[in-house]
Design an enzyme around this catalytic site. Structure first.
Site, PDB file in Angstrom:
ATOM      1  N   GLU A 148       0.818  -1.209  -0.171  1.00 21.94           N
ATOM      2  CA  GLU A 148      -0.241  -0.004   0.092  1.00 21.94           C
ATOM      3  C   GLU A 148       0.907   1.325  -0.042  1.00 21.94           C
ATOM      4  OE1 GLU A 148      -3.230  -0.173   2.891  1.00 21.94           O
ATOM      5  OE2 GLU A 148      -4.235  -1.795   1.730  1.00 21.94           O
ATOM      6  N   GLU A 181      -4.979  -8.875  -0.303  1.00 24.67           N
ATOM      7  CA  GLU A 181      -5.845  -8.827   1.023  1.00 24.67           C
ATOM      8  C   GLU A 181      -7.406  -8.622   0.552  1.00 24.67           C
ATOM      9  OE1 GLU A 181      -4.859  -5.493   3.637  1.00 24.67           O
ATOM     10  OE2 GLU A 181      -2.686  -6.022   3.201  1.00 24.67           O
TER      11      GLU A 181
HETATM   12  C1  BGP Z   1      -4.778  -2.773   4.771  1.00 21.52           C
HETATM   13  C2  BGP Z   1      -3.348  -2.842   5.151  1.00 21.52           C
HETATM   14  C3  BGP Z   1      -3.409  -3.847   6.477  1.00 21.52           C
HETATM   15  C4  BGP Z   1      -4.624  -4.049   7.463  1.00 21.52           C
HETATM   16  C5  BGP Z   1      -5.931  -3.798   6.489  1.00 21.52           C
HETATM   17  C6  BGP Z   1      -7.181  -3.695   7.361  1.00 21.52           C
HETATM   18  O1  BGP Z   1      -4.902  -1.226   4.480  1.00 21.52           O
HETATM   19  O2  BGP Z   1      -2.498  -3.357   4.509  1.00 21.52           O
HETATM   20  O3  BGP Z   1      -2.114  -3.749   7.003  1.00 21.52           O
HETATM   21  O4  BGP Z   1      -4.490  -3.145   8.394  1.00 21.52           O
HETATM   22  O5  BGP Z   1      -6.001  -2.756   5.531  1.00 21.52           O
HETATM   23  O6  BGP Z   1      -7.274  -2.419   7.979  1.00 21.52           O
HETATM   24  P1  BGP Z   1      -7.746  -2.199   9.381  1.00 21.52           P
HETATM   25  O7  BGP Z   1      -6.803  -2.973  10.201  1.00 21.52           O
HETATM   26  O8  BGP Z   1      -7.356  -0.831   9.491  1.00 21.52           O
HETATM   27  O9  BGP Z   1      -8.971  -2.475   9.423  1.00 21.52           O
END
Ligand code: BGP
Length: 471
Positions: free
Chosen positions: A166, A371
């Site tokens: 990201e 993800e």
């Molecule tokens: C993405 C990141 C992750 C993870 C995920 C969920 O942006 O790559 O590291 O954190 O989001 O986000 P959050 O944990 O803020 O719900």
């Protein structure tokens, strides 16, 4: 479109799950690990820090055994740069090297393909202190040395690599760059300088991976929200197009095409944010294309025009974590057609199909969904297991759209859910859970950190067993 029939997932489809070192491992100061920007950030005290997280560092064998039981074909995890090089460069920490050797061996003997993210937010604080981190070109050499060390050390077993997680978010999140200055415009300018250096570094890592890792494949892992024009007004359509170029495509256009797209370049120039660099940087990017596109997908956003008025001028930005309103360009508005998670992330499985098709059309590289997941507030019930039907529904619908995109010709390597066990959320501590496996702790009470299988664990197990026939 609605098709007459739907083809199945290919046999080699990588059914996976993903995590990141600082969110899963804990052991933040153990066995010689150095501080990362995530360890030192100042945050809301009601939210847990990364000291213990899900304690994967000490539970990795148990976690991998659960992954094996679930049938995972792949596990995406990140390496903590500061476990390998506590100062970001210089001396190697052998205990850190050993930890990832053990984890990788455990995965390989469980028949699970490791997918390694080289850098996922936890940038070494020491490099910020030494020379300003990503703002300095020295950061390129240090990243490439670190990545090359990983390729040499683990490349015999790890064939899938991700350069930067990201990047498109990191550049807008000053604390993840180690920036503390208050001037938000200046931080944006510096963020885009960091963006440039990360792109050069990422492309040089692609080169090194191809030279060092036999059969190695490497790509970025961007975040890619689907964007829609809010209405059929032409100005909303134009605002949408601008937002796609300056919010979504800009990193991939540099990674894959070796160019600043026209709208992005003009956007930066108008705001005195276009970095100075040698043209050879673009040659490096052009010459070292990734093998695939990795992307994280959680939600979509609706985009409207946001024309200048007497109270605004070019360069004015309003933020909600990321830019939310860009004067003279676009604004993000609520999409009343969609439900949202408790944190307001608009749930849109169709949007995932749109993203897959847009990325395939623009870059013609296979896709790896790095993800996708559903965050929720969850407590383990007094009796029985946790019935996380919302998560099962979310994942089923999203996977169905992957299947449909595949039926229209999009090529995929695989799909990773976020996450396998519950881990610390990026912004909401342990109150926002994503896993198939519940970790018994709360924000500040570590309890016993026991692992418990939620209903979704069995659903994913069955889905993998029948290779997505139920999707
Ligand atoms: C993405 C990141 C992750 C993870 C995920 C969920 O942006 O790559 O590291 O954190 O989001 O986000 P959050 O944990 O803020 O719900």
């Amino acid at each position: 479109m609605q098709c007459k029939s739907i083809k199945p997932f290919p046999d080699n489809f990588l059914w996976g799950s993903a995590s990141a070192s600082f969110q899963a491992e804990g052991a933040a100061h153990e066995d010689g690990k150095g501080d990362s920007v995530m360890d030192v950030r100042v945050q809301d005290p009601s939210i847990c820090n990364y000291e213990v997280a899900a304690d994967h560092y000490h539970h990795y064998k148990e976690d991998v055994a659960l992954m094996k039981e679930c049938g995972l074909k792949a596990y995406r995890f990140s390496i903590a740069w500061t476990r390998i090089f506590p100062n970001g460069n210089g001396e190697v920490n052998e205990k850190g090297v050993a930890f990832y050797n053990d984890l990788i061996n455990e995965l390989v003997s469980a028949g699970i393909t490791p997918i390694v993210t080289i850098y996922h937010f936890d940038y070494p604080q020491a490099l910020v202190d030494q020379y300003g981190g990503w703002l300095n070109r020295k950061s390129i050499d240090d990243y490439v040395n670190y990545a090359s060390f990983l390729f040499r050390t683990y490349g015999d077993r790890v064939k899938y690599w991700l350069t930067v997680n990201e990047q498109d978010h990191v550049v807008h999140m000053p604390f993840r760059l180690g920036l503390t200055d208050d001037d938000r415009h200046e931080k944006e300018r510096l963020g885009f300088l960091a963006n440039h250096n990360m792109c050069v570094a990422g492309s040089l890592a692609v080169k090194a991976c191809h030279e060092i890792v036999e059969g190695g494949k490497i790509g970025p892992a961007v975040c890619f929200d689907m964007l829609y024009p809010t209405s059929n007004k032409p100005e909303d359509g134009l605002a949408w197009m601008d937002a796609m170029d300056i919010r979504n495509y800009y990193v991939l256009d540099m990674n894959v095409r070796g160019e600043y797209n026209g709208a992005f370049r003009r956007y930066l120039e108008d705001r005195n944010m276009y970095p100075e660099f040698d043209p050879s940087d673009m040659e490096i990017m052009k010459a070292n294309k990734p093998d695939f596109i990795g992307f994280n997908y959680y939600a979509s956003k609706s985009i409207s025009a946001y024309p200048l008025n007497e109270n605004t001028k070019i360069g004015d930005i309003e933020f909600k974590l990321l830019p939310d309103k860009e004067a003279g360009i676009y604004q993000v508005v609520k999409n009343t057609n969609l439900n949202a998670t408790l944190w307001g992330w608009e749930i849109d499985d169709t949007g995932l199909q749109c993203v897959c098709r847009l990325l395939w059309d623009r870059y013609h590289l296979p896709l790896l969904i790095t993800e996708n997941g559903f965050g929720n507030k969850e407590t383990w019930p007094e009796e029985g297991i946790l019935q996380d039907d919302d998560r099962i529904d979310f994942l089923t619908r999203h996977l169905h759209n992957v299947k449909e995109a595949m039926n229209l010709g999009v090529e995929f390597i695989g799909y990773c859910t976020w996450s396998f066990t519950d881990i610390v959320s990026g912004h909401s501590g342990f109150s926002k859970r994503y896993g198939f496996v519940y970790v018994n702790r709360t924000e500040h009470d570590l309890r016993d950190l026991a692992r418990r299988k939620k209903k979704s664990f069995y659903w994913y197990q069955e889905t993998i067993r029948n290779n997505g026939e139920n999707i």
